[in-house]
Design a protein around this motif. Structure first.
Motif, PDB file in Angstrom:
ATOM      1  N   PHE A 149       1.015  -0.877  -0.215  1.00 34.21           N
ATOM      2  CA  PHE A 149       0.361  -0.124   0.061  1.00 34.21           C
ATOM      3  C   PHE A 149       0.852   1.451   0.022  1.00 34.21           C
ATOM      4  CE2 PHE A 149      -2.771   2.850   2.140  1.00 34.21           C
ATOM      5  CZ  PHE A 149      -3.535   3.408   1.364  1.00 34.21           C
ATOM      6  N   SER A 150       1.836   0.952   0.987  1.00 36.82           N
ATOM      7  CA  SER A 150       2.928   2.330   1.180  1.00 36.82           C
ATOM      8  C   SER A 150       3.454   2.629  -0.054  1.00 36.82           C
ATOM      9  CB  SER A 150       3.651   2.438   1.949  1.00 36.82           C
ATOM     10  OG  SER A 150       4.502   1.761   2.001  1.00 36.82           O
ATOM     11  N   THR A 151       3.711   1.966  -0.866  1.00 40.85           N
ATOM     12  CA  THR A 151       4.546   1.591  -2.565  1.00 40.85           C
ATOM     13  C   THR A 151       3.311   2.773  -3.631  1.00 40.85           C
ATOM     14  OG1 THR A 151       4.631  -0.180  -2.812  1.00 40.85           O
ATOM     15  CG2 THR A 151       5.861   1.052  -2.075  1.00 40.85           C
ATOM     16  N   GLN A 152       2.227   2.440  -3.632  1.00 41.91           N
ATOM     17  CA  GLN A 152       1.141   2.726  -4.532  1.00 41.91           C
ATOM     18  C   GLN A 152       0.776   4.381  -3.861  1.00 41.91           C
ATOM     19  OE1 GLN A 152      -1.968  -0.738  -4.734  1.00 41.91           O
ATOM     20  NE2 GLN A 152       0.626  -1.810  -5.257  1.00 41.91           N
ATOM     21  N   THR A 153       0.400   3.869  -2.398  1.00 41.95           N
ATOM     22  CA  THR A 153      -0.344   5.600  -2.792  1.00 41.95           C
ATOM     23  C   THR A 153       0.002   6.816  -3.279  1.00 41.95           C
ATOM     24  OG1 THR A 153      -1.809   6.939  -0.469  1.00 41.95           O
ATOM     25  CG2 THR A 153      -0.037   5.337   0.171  1.00 41.95           C
ATOM     26  N   SER A 154      -0.409   7.534  -3.221  1.00 40.85           N
ATOM     27  CA  SER A 154       0.219   8.949  -3.994  1.00 40.85           C
ATOM     28  C   SER A 154       0.332  10.271  -2.878  1.00 40.85           C
ATOM     29  CB  SER A 154      -1.321   8.981  -5.019  1.00 40.85           C
ATOM     30  OG  SER A 154      -2.153   9.637  -4.184  1.00 40.85           O
ATOM     31  N   THR A 155       0.015   9.631  -1.869  1.00 45.32           N
ATOM     32  CA  THR A 155       0.630  10.669  -0.762  1.00 45.32           C
ATOM     33  C   THR A 155       1.651  11.101  -0.469  1.00 45.32           C
ATOM     34  OG1 THR A 155      -0.190   9.050   0.977  1.00 45.32           O
ATOM     35  CG2 THR A 155      -1.760  10.464  -0.096  1.00 45.32           C
ATOM     36  N   ASN A 156       2.645  11.737   0.684  1.00 47.48           N
ATOM     37  CA  ASN A 156       3.517  12.477   1.066  1.00 47.48           C
ATOM     38  C   ASN A 156       4.153  11.474   1.660  1.00 47.48           C
ATOM     39  OD1 ASN A 156       3.026  14.634  -0.964  1.00 47.48           O
ATOM     40  ND2 ASN A 156       2.771  15.662   1.260  1.00 47.48           N
TER      41      ASN A 156
ATOM     42  N   GLY B 176      -6.466   1.218   2.996  1.00 51.83           N
ATOM     43  CA  GLY B 176      -6.970   2.681   2.076  1.00 51.83           C
ATOM     44  C   GLY B 176      -8.209   3.348   2.495  1.00 51.83           C
ATOM     45  N   THR B 177      -7.994   3.835   1.210  1.00 50.73           N
ATOM     46  CA  THR B 177      -9.520   4.503   1.657  1.00 50.73           C
ATOM     47  C   THR B 177     -10.882   3.942   2.432  1.00 50.73           C
ATOM     48  OG1 THR B 177      -9.228   6.418   0.288  1.00 50.73           O
ATOM     49  CG2 THR B 177     -11.294   6.480   0.568  1.00 50.73           C
ATOM     50  N   GLY B 178     -11.272   2.544   2.015  1.00 50.11           N
ATOM     51  CA  GLY B 178     -12.523   2.181   1.817  1.00 50.11           C
ATOM     52  C   GLY B 178     -12.065   0.534   2.975  1.00 50.11           C
ATOM     53  N   HIS B 179     -11.040   0.782   3.435  1.00 53.39           N
ATOM     54  CA  HIS B 179     -10.603  -0.151   4.007  1.00 53.39           C
ATOM     55  C   HIS B 179     -11.759  -0.566   5.509  1.00 53.39           C
ATOM     56  CE1 HIS B 179      -8.638  -2.990   7.372  1.00 53.39           C
ATOM     57  NE2 HIS B 179      -8.641  -1.225   7.828  1.00 53.39           N
ATOM     58  N   ALA B 180     -12.681   0.736   5.992  1.00 51.75           N
ATOM     59  CA  ALA B 180     -13.370   0.253   6.755  1.00 51.75           C
ATOM     60  C   ALA B 180     -14.873  -0.545   6.089  1.00 51.75           C
ATOM     61  CB  ALA B 180     -14.043   1.306   7.803  1.00 51.75           C
ATOM     62  N   VAL B 273     -11.920  11.468 -13.126  1.00 54.28           N
ATOM     63  CA  VAL B 273     -12.590  12.505 -12.598  1.00 54.28           C
ATOM     64  C   VAL B 273     -12.750  13.264 -11.893  1.00 54.28           C
ATOM     65  CG1 VAL B 273     -15.065  11.701 -12.090  1.00 54.28           C
ATOM     66  CG2 VAL B 273     -14.167   9.965 -13.531  1.00 54.28           C
ATOM     67  N   GLU B 274     -12.894  14.355 -12.269  1.00 56.01           N
ATOM     68  CA  GLU B 274     -12.643  15.550 -11.343  1.00 56.01           C
ATOM     69  C   GLU B 274     -13.198  14.876 -10.365  1.00 56.01           C
ATOM     70  OE1 GLU B 274     -11.846  19.053 -12.785  1.00 56.01           O
ATOM     71  OE2 GLU B 274     -10.979  17.712 -13.543  1.00 56.01           O
ATOM     72  N   ASP B 275     -12.827  15.570  -8.782  1.00 54.00           N
ATOM     73  CA  ASP B 275     -12.998  15.644  -7.045  1.00 54.00           C
ATOM     74  C   ASP B 275     -12.809  14.313  -6.818  1.00 54.00           C
ATOM     75  OD1 ASP B 275     -13.157  18.284  -8.312  1.00 54.00           O
ATOM     76  OD2 ASP B 275     -15.711  17.687  -8.355  1.00 54.00           O
ATOM     77  N   PHE B 276     -12.278  12.955  -7.784  1.00 55.70           N
ATOM     78  CA  PHE B 276     -12.456  11.906  -7.766  1.00 55.70           C
ATOM     79  C   PHE B 276     -11.482  11.203  -7.195  1.00 55.70           C
ATOM     80  CE2 PHE B 276     -16.913  11.763  -8.451  1.00 55.70           C
ATOM     81  CZ  PHE B 276     -17.408  11.173  -6.949  1.00 55.70           C
ATOM     82  N   PRO B 277      -9.911  10.516  -6.127  1.00 50.13           N
ATOM     83  CA  PRO B 277      -8.756  10.022  -6.283  1.00 50.13           C
ATOM     84  C   PRO B 277      -8.481   9.214  -6.994  1.00 50.13           C
ATOM     85  CG  PRO B 277     -10.030   9.403  -4.279  1.00 50.13           C
ATOM     86  CD  PRO B 277     -11.480  10.221  -4.792  1.00 50.13           C
ATOM     87  N   PRO B 278      -7.245   9.475  -7.183  1.00 49.72           N
ATOM     88  CA  PRO B 278      -7.363   8.387  -8.451  1.00 49.72           C
ATOM     89  C   PRO B 278      -6.769   6.679  -7.800  1.00 49.72           C
ATOM     90  CG  PRO B 278      -5.407   9.257  -8.382  1.00 49.72           C
ATOM     91  CD  PRO B 278      -6.233   9.647  -6.904  1.00 49.72           C
ATOM     92  N   ILE B 279      -7.600   6.389  -7.355  1.00 49.60           N
ATOM     93  CA  ILE B 279      -7.496   4.778  -6.894  1.00 49.60           C
ATOM     94  C   ILE B 279      -8.111   3.669  -6.765  1.00 49.60           C
ATOM     95  CG2 ILE B 279      -7.699   5.988  -4.893  1.00 49.60           C
ATOM     96  CD1 ILE B 279     -10.567   5.706  -4.097  1.00 49.60           C
ATOM     97  N   MET B 280      -8.935   3.638  -8.456  1.00 52.65           N
ATOM     98  CA  MET B 280      -9.369   2.667  -8.550  1.00 52.65           C
ATOM     99  C   MET B 280      -8.425   1.815  -9.960  1.00 52.65           C
ATOM    100  SD  MET B 280     -12.356   1.826 -11.177  1.00 52.65           S
ATOM    101  CE  MET B 280     -12.578   1.008 -12.612  1.00 52.65           C
ATOM    102  N   PRO B 281      -7.889   0.337  -8.670  1.00 59.03           N
ATOM    103  CA  PRO B 281      -7.582  -0.608  -9.419  1.00 59.03           C
ATOM    104  C   PRO B 281      -7.654  -0.744 -10.774  1.00 59.03           C
ATOM    105  CG  PRO B 281      -8.702  -2.142  -8.266  1.00 59.03           C
ATOM    106  CD  PRO B 281      -9.346  -0.207  -8.142  1.00 59.03           C
ATOM    107  N   ALA B 282      -6.552  -1.533 -12.049  1.00 60.90           N
ATOM    108  CA  ALA B 282      -7.129  -1.557 -13.419  1.00 60.90           C
ATOM    109  C   ALA B 282      -7.864  -3.179 -13.161  1.00 60.90           C
ATOM    110  CB  ALA B 282      -6.463  -0.914 -14.412  1.00 60.90           C
ATOM    111  N   TYR B 283      -8.252  -3.816 -14.119  1.00 61.57           N
ATOM    112  CA  TYR B 283      -9.212  -4.665 -14.122  1.00 61.57           C
ATOM    113  C   TYR B 283      -8.916  -5.421 -15.672  1.00 61.57           C
ATOM    114  CZ  TYR B 283     -11.817  -4.385 -10.271  1.00 61.57           C
ATOM    115  OH  TYR B 283     -12.448  -3.795  -8.765  1.00 61.57           O
TER     116      TYR B 283
END
Lengths: 540, 401
Positions: A149-156, B176-180, B273-283
């Motif tokens: 995860f830490s190598t992929q996230t775009s944060t600092n 990451g973001t959606g962990h919970a 897409v504007e306003d969304f983080p670039p987090i989607m994995p490629a399928y």
């Protein structure tokens, strides 16, 4: 700090005037005070973030922050509290203030290195602030930086990893300095058998700092390489191994736990004999158990990884070693309690914090047994039980030891006594608030709530609510304590050399101590650190 | 908490109870001794200590040896019961679980996939874990089992449920973001119910293939159908939507079409897409071309037959008892020509005229007392037991009438 006119000793004497007299000072006490200011600031920032996390968890769903903000907040809370508060708190701040005085020296072995180590800390802290508030977003990996995860996230992440690398250097330099100082600069008559326990624990800690910290330095550089150049060391698709990272990380970060708690145990071993007016029970057991904890504690990192997919044989070995570390910790607790037996006990504020330490640390340590056993850890691992457990050790233990140290030694270094009544009130609020907050957290973890969740299922609501309310009591206690200590340092009643009637060397010199601690003649030690016969407390 | 009757939980709980029990006794002993000493030997009563003991060899030996024995029993007990979590009984039913940001996909031996774990009662289940992106951890608190799902590595857990029911599955390793939100359930069915579920082909479930694929691949963990934008843009009303994206750093407007959706799934990093983080994995390969067509078709066209049949719900919930569909006036206003009709209603005692639209209809079903149509009595019950999807299906049908 205060510009009060009655401030004497090292506050006034300096080869340079004004702020430069501090920033370029190689005096161990001035460096200690500068560390103390930094770690207090960091603690307050970290505590505010912690309160924000608890507020988010007051109810299920998004309450005050988005998931991403929550993830960044717990990451930054962890990084600040561990790398910028706990690791330098007692060793760097109180170690610097006291280690030379307690061994009858005029300074540490390498005073300039000591100042460099402070600058490493400050540079690390500033870099971390850039990482937190700079573009790219605050790191969101948790303080553990787990790959991939830490190598992929775009944060600092790279920047904050480099900041932690600098902070690590600060820690290594302090460690080298302390080991050398204890070996070379003990005054006449101060044999190893007469060292105050605080010095013993600082000594044990310093070895861990020197030997373990390079591991985290290398590991963090590997993360940066991985992110910048795609080195592939931890990438299974290219023959790397994500579990390798966890080993490298915990080889430092578990011993780091002992960097955080051992000096705290040293503080408690000073406070309890003083306020019981009785020699510490089992001096050699206490001294050697500190070394044993430092040594054995360096071999148990795998207990963070029972669920990681590590081999079952490794789990067998790590679980066994983990239980071995429990033994010296248990000896310490029994010896503290026995020191009270047939003593003459005064419940002054430092003593109250020390007793609270024993209780909190006992809960933290006993909770650790359930995490050390392989079967029960499988259920408890990565739940809020673990979060509660390490707060019991780090905050209820390390934090309360720092509070005990502040109440015990600040009068020595400011020359002024805080008011005792607000100190007792703040102690009571902290003790109650702390236990409500983290006991509820442990309970909800046993029920199965995973950690690092901003949102949770309805069955976890009540206990989370209780925990959040506890955090408010804790916050009120902290505010009262800091305000009281600050007012005491500025306007408190002046104290003499030895307000508590303690028997170690720092209480034989004026409060605040003069610039080279001891006058023209070096001290000569003729008795142990806890021989109270004939020692009289000064009125204040 | 009910005493758990499944084998893994019983093993772990035995260890937990032993360790917590002994710990509690020790804590109690330490605390009581401390408080007793502090009160008994207070300075006001004893101005000077009554002992100068520096230690006691035999006492210290006792409290070195005793804890050693205690912790070694804990270690051994914990270890042997841990082995119970690793030794899978023979004849276990195997399911593959793949973790990905932020959902689980379960794959069964007959090729069937699901986003919930369906298992039969009374049979040992071996869940083989892996991950397609970062480390996740498969955690079922009700069975006290947990194991990390690591990319490039396979590991497993096993459990056996003596009773039917629904049990939580969490992700316990921060991802990451959606962990919970990476929560699902294990649905433990009776042997017959499970057999029926297991043998049922996708077509027979009545669920459109596209929708099923979206669920299987965990898309709905981040994307909603109801228009809400949480972690990722919603799937609601995608067709022909004008959307601002950034393509290689340049912002541009595009119209959502099949071509765009294909790119967005295969290479989500290309157009953000504007306003969304670039987090989607490629399928990539995990979605075949035919499946991809199904998904795109579903996203653009919806389904020929709605997933939830609005008309059926209207019938089942007894709406037609009071509302006609032919324009005739019964107890309530007729459904005929609802879409676009203007209607006089009374809200908080005030009369106003409003145009019937989806929003109004949602309110009228959820909370009918809020706006009362003129000349009709306020007798309609609130239909708040209906799910959002069901209401949407009903509203959609009503507007067509």
């Amino acid at each position: 700090m205060s510009e009060s006119t009655t401030y004497t000793g090292f506050w006034q004497e300096s080869p340079r005037p004004g702020i430069l007299g501090w920033l370029l000072s190689t005096d161990h006490k001035r460096i200690g005070i500068m560390y103390l200011c930094c770690i207090t600031t960091m603690f307050i920032v970290g505590a505010c973030l912690g309160l924000a996390l608890r507020l988010e968890l007051i109810a299920p769903g998004v309450t005050v922050m988005t998931p991403q903000t929550y993830n960044a907040t717990f990451t930054v809370h962890g990084i600040i509290m561990i790398f910028m508060f706990l690791i330098p708190s007692i060793p760097a701040a109180f170690g610097n203030l006291l280690l030379p005085i307690q061994i009858g020296a005029r300074d540490v072995s390498f005073p300039k290195l000591n100042l460099i180590s402070w600058y490493c800390y400050v540079i690390g802290a500033i870099l971390a602030m850039f990482a937190i508030f700079g573009g790219g977003g605050a790191p969101d990996t948790g303080w553990t930086f787990y790959v991939p995860f830490s190598t992929q996230t775009s944060t600092n992440v790279s920047l904050v990893a480099f900041a932690a690398f600098m902070l690590g250097f600060s820690s290594i330099l302090t460690g080298i300095n302390f080991v050398t100082t204890v070996h070379r600069l003990r005054c006449k008559g101060l044999t190893w058998g007469r060292l105050p326990l605080f010095v013993w624990t600082l000594y044990a800690t310093a070895w861990v700092q020197v030997l373990a910290t390079p591991m985290i330095g290398i590991t963090l550089v590997l993360i940066i390489l991985e992110r910048t150049f795609g080195a592939g060391l931890f990438d299974a698709a290219r023959g790397g191994d994500p579990i390798l990272f966890q080993h490298l990380f915990w080889i430092y970060s578990h011993p780091a736990v002992y960097i955080m708690i051992l000096p705290g145990m040293g503080v408690i071993s000073e406070v309890i004999p003083t306020f019981a007016r009785k020699p510490l029970f089992g001096y050699w057991a206490m001294a050697l158990s500190s070394l044993a904890i430092a040594f054995a504690g360096s071999l148990v990192w795998g207990h963070h990884m029972y669920a990681s997919g590590m081999s079952d044989f490794a789990i067998l070995i790590f679980s066994f070693l983990t239980f071995i570390v429990a033994i010296p910790s248990a000896i310490k607790v029994f010896n503290w309690v026995s020191t009270l037996y047939k003593g003459s006990i005064e419940l002054a504020p430092p003593m109250l914090f020390a007793l609270a330490f024993i209780f909190n640390f006992a809960i933290g340590g006993l909770g650790g047994l359930a995490l050390g056993a392989a079967a029960s850890d499988i259920h408890l691992h990565d739940t809020t039980f673990v979060v509660g457990h390490f707060h019991y050790v780090m905050f209820g233990g390390g934090g309360f030891a720092l509070f005990a140290a502040l109440h015990y030694w600040l009068p020595k270094f400011t020359g002024r006594m805080y008011r005792h009544k607000p100190a007792v009130i703040s102690w009571a609020l902290l003790f109650v608030g702390f236990n409500i907050t983290y006991m509820a957290m442990q309970a909800v973890g046993i029920m199965g709530m995973p950690r690092r969740y901003y949102d949770y299922l309805p069955q976890f609501h009540t206990l989370n609510l209780i925990s959040t309310i506890g955090s408010w009591i804790l916050a009120v206690g902290l505010i009262i304590m800091f305000v009281n200590l600050w007012q005491g340092a500025r306007k408190g009643r002046p104290v003499g050399k030895n307000p508590w009637g303690a028997a170690t060397l720092e209480w034989t010199i004026p409060s605040p101590p003069p610039i080279e601690n001891f006058g023209a003649e070096d001290p000569v030690v003729t008795k142990g650190p806890y021989e109270f016969k004939g020692v009289v407390a000064d009125e204040y | 908490m009910n005493p758990l009757t499944n084998p893994t939980a019983q093993g772990v709980d035995a260890v937990l109870i032993y360790i917590f029990g002994v710990s509690l006794l020790l804590l109690l002993g330490i605390t009581v001794a401390t408080i007793y000493f502090v009160i008994k030997y207070r300075r006001s009563k004893y101005p000077e200590p009554t002992s100068e003991a520096h230690g006691s060899l035999w006492l210290e030996a006792v409290w070195t040896l005793l804890p050693t024995l205690i912790v070694l029993t804990m270690f051994w007990y914990g270890w042997t019961h841990y082995l119970g979590l690793r030794d899978v009984p023979a004849g276990a039913f195997e399911v593959k679980a793949n973790g990905r940001m932020w959902s689980w996909q379960f794959q069964y031996e007959n090729g069937r996939t699901s986003n919930k774990l369906y298992v039969p009662t009374g049979k040992p289940i071996k869940v083989k874990l892996t991950s397609s992106d970062v480390i996740h951890s498969f955690f079922m608190p009700g069975f006290r089992i947990k194991r990390d799902a690591v990319p490039g590595m396979e590991s497993y857990v096993w459990f056996q449920a003596p009773e039917t029911g629904s049990y939580d599955i969490f992700c316990a390793e921060y991802c990451g973001t959606g962990h919970a939100d990476m929560i699902t359930t294990a649905e433990v069915l009776s042997a017959e119910d499970f057999e029926r579920w297991y043998e049922k082909s996708a077509a027979a479930t009545g669920v459109a293939r596209g929708r099923e694929l979206l669920e299987e691949h965990g898309c709905l963990g981040c994307h909603s159908f109801d228009g809400s934008n949480s972690i990722a843009p919603t799937f609601g009303k995608l067709k022909g939507l004008e959307r601002e994206i950034s393509h290689e750093g340049l912002e541009q407007k595009i119209i959502v079409d099949a071509e765009y959706l294909r790119r967005a799934i295969r290479a989500p990093g290309a157009d953000l897409v504007e306003d969304f983080p670039p987090i989607m994995p490629a399928y990539g390969d995990e979605i075949s071309e035919t499946d991809l067509d199904e998904i795109i078709n579903y996203l653009l066209e919806g389904e020929s037959k709605p997933l939830i049949d609005g008309n059926k719900l209207i019938e089942e919930n007894g709406c037609l008892g009071c509302h006609s569909t032919d324009g005739s006036k019964l107890i309530g206003p007729s459904f005929k020509g609802l879409g676009g009709r203007s209607s006089e209603v009374k809200r908080d005692g005030q009369e106003l005229k409003l145009k019937v639209g989806a929003d109004y209809l949602r309110r009228a079903i959820r909370n009918p007392g809020h706006e009362i149509v003129a000349d009709y009595p306020a007798i309609m019950p609130a239909y708040d037991h209906l799910s959002d999807e069901e209401i949407e299906a009903i509203v959609e049908e009503l507007l067509k009438k």
